[in-house]
Design an enzyme around this catalytic site. Structure first.
Site, PDB file in Angstrom:
ATOM      1  N   GLY A 185       0.797  -1.227   0.000  1.00 25.96           N
ATOM      2  CA  GLY A 185       0.000   0.000   0.000  1.00 25.96           C
ATOM      3  C   GLY A 185       0.821   1.263   0.000  1.00 25.96           C
ATOM      4  CG  ASN A 217       2.149   2.441  -9.911  1.00 22.91           C
ATOM      5  OD1 ASN A 217       1.526   1.738 -10.716  1.00 22.91           O
ATOM      6  ND2 ASN A 217       2.383   2.070  -8.671  1.00 22.91           N
ATOM      7  CB  CYS A 247      -0.473   0.510  -7.077  1.00 19.15           C
ATOM      8  SG  CYS A 247      -0.431  -0.270  -5.449  1.00 19.15           S
TER       9      CYS A 247
END
Ligand SMILES: Cc1cc2nc3c(=O)[nH]c(=O)nc-3n(C[C@H](O)[C@H](O)[C@H](O)COP(=O)(O)OP(=O)(O)OC[C@H]3O[C@@H](n4cnc5c(N)ncnc54)[C@H](O)[C@@H]3O)c2cc1C
Ligand SMILES: Cc1cc2nc3c(=O)[nH]c(=O)nc-3n(C[C@H](O)[C@H](O)[C@H](O)COP(=O)(O)OP(=O)(O)OC[C@H]3O[C@@H](n4cnc5c(N)ncnc54)[C@H](O)[C@@H]3O)c2cc1C
Ligand SMILES: Cc1cc2nc3c(=O)[nH]c(=O)nc-3n(C[C@H](O)[C@H](O)[C@H](O)COP(=O)(O)O)c2cc1C
Ligand SMILES: Cc1cc2nc3c(=O)[nH]c(=O)nc-3n(C[C@H](O)[C@H](O)[C@H](O)COP(=O)(O)O)c2cc1C
Ligand code: FES
Ligand code: FES
Lengths: 303, 274, 303, 274
Positions: free
Chosen positions: C72, C127, C130
């Protein structure tokens, strides 16, 4: 005594362990090893309207904790199935489920109409998720409108329990599941194989004749389990879980995630006894953990 | 395992013409290196062996190698129903075969057997030629031994790259007349198997059998066809299950795509699309 | 001598082997083992605008030939990175690439603006894939319009090579790749992790605090390889491949499939030396197969 | 491996304050079952050992089990710099530890070490209490041995379910005064570790150390806090890498989420959110 029987909207299974389509032939090869009446059900090898030779050799490549296949629905067509194979297997004391494939909705419907005639076929699995050939219908399985369309048309001609087999090669599998539920599917089964690829670094060629193929086996289990969990919370119809199940513990995990029954595929190649051992292992788990009824495990994940 | 086995005794009592197959745990009795790449592994079952034909094979679970997921098929080589032992000849080709050659006496291996259809045995009075190369020597020697013909009627040609690649088969002279070829001339005839003088007149044979690398089998088959002698070859297609459920091992034949694991591995070359 | 250097639209790598984001910290831990100048590049641990504690423990579960993680994006935020970490690592003799994350486009842009100031950061990896937290942007990475939007805005403020990291959790990864290419991405890297799940059959609880997590490791390699192959044929910009690469042979397969460079993630956990060993293994392969220039391998699959 | 090692010798010559870590191939010297679930495995490196502190650990590659993907962390137990051997005490908990206890002398294991930060060693003249239970006895005994205090100043309490679960630690009387507790009373004090009389007056100790099951460590920590004695515990959080790159092993602390593998495994309980 513990209760292992489950009901998939009219499909009564003596136990929740079935063999997956394409991984157990028409059940006959399993009888070389044991009595198939031990099984909850057998998903028969995928059939199409007409004879299909399947894809050229090589059709298989080993991967880390899994394998790719590119069989391409080799089968002799639905008529041959009805005339030659069905008579040989129809009296197996287990639920026989036909896995139906097509490249057009008309083909799906035509095969379904013929299958609907067969008394000893307990249910039908509509395969809209084979990644290996056009006839496998993955094109149908990756968008809601097409999944809805084929389900609606097949539903019209099939009165018995209708399972729709979903593809994991999608952004949101719950959308597809809800779409086919809306068109009257009695159950969804998931997952079919993931589209994958293997290359020989020395020859610089793909290892499969078709370049890409379907990934199965324990490698995919975490993703399959997640999808079963998501879908079982998104739909009201029972969910059948599969993907990398190798033993009773794996099976229990799928039940906890929300599967009402499971299928065993690739594990059979490692040992044809595994489905039967899983039935026994589930029974032992239930005794050990004092679970009287398998239905009490389904969706029992504590989050 | 035992439970599985007991099942079958019950089920198959009096039933069906289908061939019975088992998944059985064998104990390694010995693992003898014949040379740097060939090992003979002898395995013992705690149960009476199933009946095994020459050319049939077993699918072996490879323990201990994290990179090997599926079983690996090997011909059942020597079979002894008295001691309930079978042998397999393992040639190191890649990771699975390599790991298999590292098993030690006392370890257990899971075998699925007997798989496939074996060679058509010769009739009394016939004369046969069996040609083996590479990992294909096992079924060929098994056949020679099981042919029940006088040694002068059973000719075996074993081909290899070099003398040191040949496995010791002296005791096979009890059942066959053995010939050798080597690519480098270090043993027997210099050249490939089909350079052997016996190939000059194949019509002396009633049946020819071959197992080995594809080019070798195709060369033998071509000669056999020219001489119009019946020829069976044993194919080694890639397999996932080995017992007919995955349809991965298919070979195009005159009857369409057939599973090598159930309809073969032995095929009459006339049925193949070679 | 063989040539191992590649150029990713302005990002010059001395060799095509990088470490994947989140699997090599900020490179410092690798220096406990070896000289990181051996590496083509280091993808730094994902950073966000503000400090993030990440998800609660447990964050990891082992799976067949792989693992699930639910870290996370634990990090101290971009300012801390710039003031405390960047000074320590900026002189590593390898290409440093920052992995940027955000929960809104504004956040992505703000982080990017700060990173753009850093001379010794060779490139940026955006990114949008995720699966573990909202800030990881998977919501951005699974639809074309949102992927386009964030890429466009970030592109405006980042003059150096911009890599967009794609999610494999989509129906058609080529669509997303084309979308970000259209907005000026210099390269795409794929794959990020697959959304997966693991359950403890005895406690009936999920093994991750977040229930689902991201699957990585050799298990996913066949799917990652397929996606790299598809994307490299769909876009003109260079593709960076990753997903389950454990050794030089795996790396070569990705080059053949069309990757111009590769990243090594989970393999590092098994052995931090693997990226360096891969560089050496590629070199040996090239000698053995008489390949003078790594660029001659890229996309060299013979189909 | 050797190359990797040589690298480091070069790189680290004269460089940095960071701790040097290595991936090294060890040979199993012996694997001794202490009882049905605890094994002591001694491993030898062909290279000089890195310096190891009590409480540091190694991440071990588990060979041969297809279901085990990641390494498994174990405390470095006994260390001998003369013979370049280390021992680990392995308690069978699941599949990886089970497989590890099956290694045989002569086999090779890959170790990443030394990992983590060890215990704060006591100062001269201090008196310490080290409490170990389950798989936590290894670091505690290692600490006791390395404390360099007279035996009467080093008290070790080892807890187990039953006498048969205890490992033989007689030779530790050379370095420590050993006490036992068992849940069933079959050895030493009947009860959990904190039922031991030494816990009646913890103020006699300058430092308390603990490693074992979480409830045990928490109980020890609570007592230590009450007595206001410094207490360090060694955590066994799940790990993927073991050297600080994955951020999987975190523990909430007063300084935020810290990696147990690099900032621990030893923590002063005052820094934990217990
Ligand atoms: C019915 C049958 C009987 C056999 N009998 C024997 C026997 O008695 N003794 C023996 O040594 N071997 C025998 N083989 C071959 C044996 O199964 C393979 O050598 C073995 O599976 C290779 O596994 P591996 O893990 O070592 O190779 P891998 O590491 O899987 O592969 C190494 C390389 O070899 C190629 N390869 C692998 N298997 C085959 C194959 N079957 N055909 C062609 N290329 C292949 C792969 O594509 C790869 O390039 C038989 C095969 C079959 C199908
Ligand atoms: C720094 C450190 C030092 C350690 N030192 C030792 C030692 O000296 N001796 C020793 O025997 N063990 C030690 N351990 C614990 C050891 O690492 C685990 O017992 C081992 O990894 C379990 O692996 P397995 O494959 O046998 O269990 P698995 O099959 O992976 O798991 C079995 C069950 O145990 C649980 N489990 C696994 N690992 C842990 C863990 N670390 N904590 C809590 N539950 C867990 C799993 O969730 C599962 O329910 C240490 C752990 C750490 C982090
Ligand atoms: C060789 C092979 C053939 C398959 N054929 C079919 C098929 O005909 N129809 C179908 O719906 N699924 C087919 N599948 C997919 C499996 O039924 C199953 O969905 C998939 O393999 C995942 O489960 P597993 O990991 O347990 O194998 C096939 C899978 C394999 C490996
Ligand atoms: C523990 C862990 C943390 C990760 N953190 C990040 C991250 O911060 N940013 C990112 O883009 N990817 C992250 N990833 C994904 C990896 O960079 C990589 O895309 C993925 O693991 C697949 O590659 P692999 O199979 O080689 O690990 C993480 C992966 C793991 C296992
Ligand atoms: S190997 Fe499966 S059918 Fe032949
Ligand atoms: S285990 Fe990877 S950071 Fe601690």
């Amino acid at each position: 005594m513990v209760n292992l029987s489950v009901d998939i909207k009219g499909l009564a299974l003596k136990n929740p362990v079935m063999t997956a389509s394409g991984c157990s032939g028409f059940g006959e090869e399993l009888t070389d090893f044991y009595d198939v009446s031990e099984l909850g059900g057998i998903l028969l090898k995928g059939i199409t309207l007409r004879n299909r030779d399947g894809n050229p050799y090589p059709r298989m490549a080993e991967t880390a904790s899994g394998m790719l296949n590119a069989v391409g629905l080799q089968n002799k067509g639905v008529d041959y199935f009805i005339s030659h194979i069905y008579p040989r297997i129809k009296d197996y004391n287990t639920s026989l489920i036909v896995n139906v494939n097509g490249s057009t909705v008309e083909e799906y419907v035509e095969v379904t109409e013929k299958i609907a005639e067969l008394d000893k076929i307990a249910a039908m699995e509509l395969n809209i998720s084979c990644p290996n050939v056009k006839e496998g219908g993955m094109a149908f399985g990756v968008s809601c409108p097409s999944a809805e369309y084929v389900t609606r048309e097949v539903r019209k001609v099939y009165p018995r329990p209708l399972i729709v087999k979903l593809s994991p090669n999608v952004t949101d599998v719950t959308e597809i599941a809800k779409a086919v539920e809306g068109q009257g599917a009695d159950s969804v089964s998931l997952v079919n194989t993931f589209l994958g690829m293997a290359i020989d670094a020395v020859t610089r060629k793909p290892l499969l004749s078709t370049i890409t193929g379907g990934l199965s086996g324990p490698a995919i289990k975490p993703i399959a389990l997640r999808m079963v969990w998501q879908v079982s919370r998104a739909v009201k119809i029972p969910v059948i879980g599969l993907g990398g199940i190798m033993n009773a513990t794996d099976a229990i995990e799928f039940f906890l995630a929300g599967a009402s029954a499971i299928q065993v595929g690739t594990a059979i190649f490692k040992d044809p006894n595994i489905p039967v051992q899983i039935v026994q292992g589930i029974r032992e788990y239930m005794y050990r953990h004092n679970v009287k009824d398998i239905n009490n495990l389904i969706g029992g994940l504590q989050v | 395992m035992l439970i599985a086995k007991m099942y079958m005794l019950v089920i198959f009592a009096g039933k069906s013409t289908r061939m019975k197959k088992v998944v059985d745990q064998f104990t390694v009795v010995s693992n003898i290196p014949y040379n740097s790449t060939n090992y003979c592994i002898t395995l013992k079952s705690s149960l009476p062996l199933e009946k095994i034909e020459a050319g049939q094979f077993t699918n072996v679970e490879i323990p201990g190698n994290k990179d090997v997921f599926l079983r690996r098929p090997f011909s059942l080589f020597e079979v002894d129903y008295k001691s309930n032992t079978v042998s397999i000849l393992v040639k190191i080709l890649g990771k699975g075969s390599k790991t298999l050659t590292e098993v030690q006496s006392g370890e257990e291996l899971s075998l699925i057997y007997p798989l496939g259809k074996g060679f058509t045995l010769p009739s009394k009075g016939e004369k046969i030629l069996a040609v083996g190369g590479g990992s294909g020597v096992a079924p060929v020697l098994h056949l020679a031994r099981n042919s029940h013909l006088p040694t002068e009627k059973v000719h075996v040609i074993l081909g290899a790259r070099s003398a040191s690649d040949h496995i010791p088969v002296d005791h096979y002279s009890e059942w066959a007349t053995c010939h050798y070829t080597t690519d480098d001339g270090s043993l027997g005839i210099h050249g490939v198997v089909t350079s052997h003088p016996l190939f000059k007149d194949l019509t002396q044979f009633d049946r020819i059998y071959a197992c080995g690398p594809l080019p070798m089998m195709k060369a033998v088959a071509a000669q056999a066809k020219l001489a119009d002698v019946s020829c069976e070859v044993s194919l080694e297609n890639l397999m996932a299950c080995g017992f007919g459920v995955c349809l991965c091992c298919i070979e195009p034949t005159n009857k369409g795509n057939l599973c090598v694991c159930t309809e073969g591995p032995v095929f009459n070359v006339n049925n193949l699309k070679w």
